[in-house]
Write a protein that holds these residues in place. Structure first.
Motif, short mmCIF file in Angstrom:
data_model
loop_
_atom_site.label_atom_id
_atom_site.label_comp_id
_atom_site.label_asym_id
_atom_site.label_seq_id
_atom_site.Cartn_x
_atom_site.Cartn_y
_atom_site.Cartn_z
N ARG A 109 0.83 -1.21 0.00
CA ARG A 109 0.00 0.00 0.00
C ARG A 109 0.86 1.25 0.00
NH1 ARG A 109 -1.17 3.55 3.50
NH2 ARG A 109 -0.22 2.35 5.20
N ALA A 110 1.89 1.27 0.87
CA ALA A 110 2.77 2.44 0.93
C ALA A 110 3.52 2.64 -0.38
CB ALA A 110 3.75 2.28 2.09
N GLY A 111 3.96 1.54 -0.99
CA GLY A 111 4.67 1.65 -2.26
C GLY A 111 3.80 2.16 -3.38
N ILE A 112 2.56 1.69 -3.43
CA ILE A 112 1.63 2.14 -4.48
C ILE A 112 1.31 3.62 -4.30
CG2 ILE A 112 -0.73 1.89 -5.34
CD1 ILE A 112 -0.49 -1.11 -4.70
N GLN A 113 1.09 4.03 -3.05
CA GLN A 113 0.76 5.43 -2.80
C GLN A 113 1.95 6.35 -3.04
OE1 GLN A 113 -0.86 5.12 1.24
NE2 GLN A 113 -2.88 5.61 0.42
N ALA A 114 3.18 5.80 -3.00
CA ALA A 114 4.36 6.63 -3.20
C ALA A 114 4.60 6.96 -4.68
CB ALA A 114 5.60 5.92 -2.64
N VAL A 115 3.96 6.23 -5.58
CA VAL A 115 4.11 6.52 -7.01
C VAL A 115 3.44 7.86 -7.30
CG1 VAL A 115 3.54 5.75 -9.35
CG2 VAL A 115 4.20 4.09 -7.59
N ASP A 116 4.14 8.72 -8.02
CA ASP A 116 3.63 10.05 -8.31
C ASP A 116 2.28 9.97 -9.04
OD1 ASP A 116 3.75 12.57 -10.50
OD2 ASP A 116 4.36 13.06 -8.45
N GLN A 129 -4.51 -1.87 -16.78
CA GLN A 129 -3.28 -1.59 -17.52
C GLN A 129 -2.44 -0.54 -16.80
OE1 GLN A 129 -5.10 -0.59 -21.31
NE2 GLN A 129 -4.43 -2.54 -22.22
N ARG A 130 -3.11 0.45 -16.24
CA ARG A 130 -2.37 1.48 -15.48
C ARG A 130 -1.67 0.85 -14.29
NH1 ARG A 130 -7.18 4.63 -16.35
NH2 ARG A 130 -7.81 4.38 -14.16
N PHE A 131 -2.37 -0.04 -13.61
CA PHE A 131 -1.78 -0.69 -12.44
C PHE A 131 -0.65 -1.63 -12.85
CE2 PHE A 131 -1.64 -4.18 -9.34
CZ PHE A 131 -1.38 -3.47 -8.18
N ARG A 132 -0.90 -2.41 -13.90
CA ARG A 132 0.06 -3.45 -14.31
C ARG A 132 1.32 -2.85 -14.94
NH1 ARG A 132 3.58 -5.87 -15.87
NH2 ARG A 132 3.75 -7.95 -16.81
N PHE A 133 1.18 -1.85 -15.78
CA PHE A 133 2.32 -1.37 -16.56
C PHE A 133 2.94 -0.07 -16.04
CE2 PHE A 133 -0.25 -3.83 -19.66
CZ PHE A 133 0.67 -4.82 -19.93
N VAL A 134 2.24 0.66 -15.20
CA VAL A 134 2.74 1.96 -14.75
C VAL A 134 3.00 1.98 -13.24
CG1 VAL A 134 2.27 4.43 -14.63
CG2 VAL A 134 1.54 3.13 -16.64
N ILE A 135 1.97 1.64 -12.46
CA ILE A 135 2.08 1.79 -11.01
C ILE A 135 2.94 0.70 -10.38
CG2 ILE A 135 0.78 1.86 -8.86
CD1 ILE A 135 -1.57 3.01 -10.44
#
Length: 263
Positions: free
Chosen positions: A151-158, A174-180
């Protein structure tokens, strides 16, 4: 930027290596040490099996919980938070006993009820071995801790990265899989590695269920030959070899990731 600890000579590692060589010399020269090593080495496979399988299961479950905790649906967030707080609040050894002697028989009973509804023969609770009950307990326990890391890592993505991917027409998956997720993975790898090291150490708790890992075999060996000093020296050496070796590998990976981000 060079981290302060990267400039320090690893005297701690020199001291630890010296202690390890001292114990290893004792293993070569002392029959009691050799007997202890021969016995405890049989538990390495079980220790690694429990640690790796439980950590992989906890990672998958923890990632799902992290996604739930960030969901727009309130009920999903509340379910995830309830699970995480309960699992983090219960000592692992208590959870091991609960899963082994309460949850596992309950799952078998539920399975037998379902089998009876379809006219199938019931299964015995003994088929659910203590080894896999221990793996299930560690999976449930560590999934709560890993969920917070994810959770902390996902929220740290700009947030701009997500908005840019959305502007390109990528779907939420796709946003989650390829970007976040790829960006979050670089951030969460160090704490994930630390938790895996902790998992190896906490796997020794499965000895309370009689699972023949290193800790259980050390207890059996020492209670048989009364050579507690030699036996537990060997046990400590085996655990230290696994945990320190893994920690050094993770430090190298972390350093490479930092250099990759700096370039």
């Amino acid at each position: 930027m060079i981290q302060p600890e990267e400039k320090d000579f690893p005297w701690w590692l020199v001291v630890l290596a010296g202690l390890g060589l001292w114990v290893f010399a004792g293993v070569l020269s002392d029959a009691h040490y050799r007997a202890a090593l021969s016995m405890l080495a049989r538990g390495i496979r079980i220790t690694l099996l429990v640690s790796v399988v439980a950590f992989l299961g906890a990672s998958v479950l923890g990632l799902g919980l992290a996604v739930m905790s960030l969901s727009r649906r309130v009920w999903l967030r509340q379910i995830a938070r309830f699970y995480i707080e309960v699992m983090r609040g219960v000592p692992i050894i208590v959870l091991l006993l609960y899963v082994a002697f309460v949850l596992a028989p309950g799952l078998v009973a539920a399975l037998n009820w379902a089998l009876a509804a379809f006219g199938q023969e019931p299964v015995s609770a003994r088929g659910f071995s203590l080894l896999w009950r221990a793996v299930l307990a560690l999976t449930l326990a560590y999934s709560a801790f890993l969920a917070e890391i994810f959770r902390a890592g996902i929220q740290a993505v700009d947030r701009g990265q997500t908005e840019a991917a959305q502007a390109l027409g990528l779907s939420p998956w796709q946003r989650f899989r390829f970007v976040i997720l790829p960006q979050a993975f670089r951030l969460i790898l160090p704490p994930l590695g630390n938790d895996f090291v902790a998992m190896i150490k906490d796997s020794s708790l499965v000895a309370v269920l009689g699972v023949t890992d290193i800790a259980q075999l050390a207890k059996i060996t020492a209670s048989t030959n009364f050579r507690y000093f030699e036996t537990y020296n060997v046990a400590a050496l085996l655990y230290l070899t696994m945990t320190v070796g893994l920690s050094l590998i993770l430090r190298r990976i972390e350093a490479r990731l930092r250099r990759g981000r700096a370039q």
